[in-house]
Design an enzyme around this catalytic site. Structure first.
Site, PDB file in Angstrom:
ATOM      1  CB  CYS A   1      38.519  45.666  36.479  1.00  0.00           C
ATOM      2  SG  CYS A   1      37.381  45.597  37.860  1.00  0.00           S
TER       3      CYS A   1
ATOM      4  CG  HIS B   1      36.822  46.699  41.633  1.00  0.00           C
ATOM      5  ND1 HIS B   1      36.195  45.988  40.630  1.00  0.00           N
ATOM      6  CD2 HIS B   1      36.147  46.369  42.774  1.00  0.00           C
ATOM      7  CE1 HIS B   1      35.219  45.257  41.129  1.00  0.00           C
ATOM      8  NE2 HIS B   1      35.170  45.468  42.428  1.00  0.00           N
TER       9      HIS B   1
END
Length: 250
Positions: free
Chosen positions: A127, A187
């Site tokens: 991700c 993230h």
């Protein structure tokens, strides 16, 4: 619609980075009386961020002989589209029905049937790297994310730091007069900066997104998530729990 209401929400992967640079290619548009507080302009296609314009008024020894002047406010071009990016973590073309996958995604199907389908977004299977590549339009190593944030090392391409010369789509749209925001998972803040003491230059609010509401890191508790509003940690589940206890005599 007010130009500043145009927002960029961050959630799914589609290659829209070229849009921001394309906005600047149109002929420069101005409104209002030049030098008035209400005057607006679009940026030229020469550089981002656009340089501050030279003072256009007149300064004399006396106020009555002087003429005030305000720089025009930067706004998006006329009929500029709203932009919505969505990222679904660790999912490829084989997932949504939009591209022949097994999971029904009727809303995405409808949107895709009405417009252009971007089909050359290369997933990195992680991700943080995919998100870094998406928001900068660059290879994930070029944007410092050869791995996820927590696995970063002190080497180029793997340090989890998006350099200042790797402008995000949030920064490009903001410089084009858009209002920008990021909702959900973040993230892409280095692990050593992912706390309330910062520094915050690698948080969404430091990379061109004026408003952030979401969590920092790879995952979050579904019932008690570590949520942030901009850079301030908040605890909305505590209010929900107190309201529940009040209603049920707890």
């Amino acid at each position: 619609m007010n130009h500043r209401i145009r927002t960029l929400a961050f959630w799914l992967v589609t290659a829209a980075t070229g849009l921001a640079s394309g906005l600047a290619l149109a002929q420069q548009q101005t409104t209002g009386a030049p030098g008035s507080p209400s005057a607006t302009t679009t940026v030229s296609n020469k550089q981002l961020p656009a340089p501050d314009p030279k003072f256009g008024g007149v300064i004399k020894e006396g106020a009555l002989q002087s003429k005030p002047w305000w720089a025009p406010r930067v706004v998006p071009p006329k009929d500029a589209p709203n932009v919505l990016l969505i990222i679904t973590d660790d999912a490829g073309f084989g997932v949504p029905s939009t591209f022949g996958g097994v999971i029904p995604t009727p809303t995405m199907d409808r949107l895709a049937s009405e417009g252009l389908r971007y089909n050359r977004m290369f997933s990195t299977a992680l991700c943080s790297p995919t998100r870094a590549a998406l928001i900068t339009g660059r290879n994930h190593h070029s944007a410092g994310f050869g791995v996820i944030s927590e696995q970063s090392t002190g080497y180029p391409g793997y340090n989890s730091i998006i350099g200042k010369d790797k402008a995000t789509i949030g920064r490009m749209l903001l410089d084009n007069g858009y209002a920008t925001s990021w909702f959900g998972k973040n993230h892409n803040t280095p692990a050593f900066a992912a706390s309330q003491v910062g520094p915050f230059d690698q948080w969404p609010t430091g990379m061109g997104f004026e408003y952030f509401y979401g969590f920092v890191g790879g995952d979050a508790n579904q019932w008690q998530p570590n949520l942030f509003r901009n850079t301030t940690q908040i605890y909305p589940f505590q209010a929900s729990r107190a309201e529940h206890d009040h209603r049920h005599g707890g």
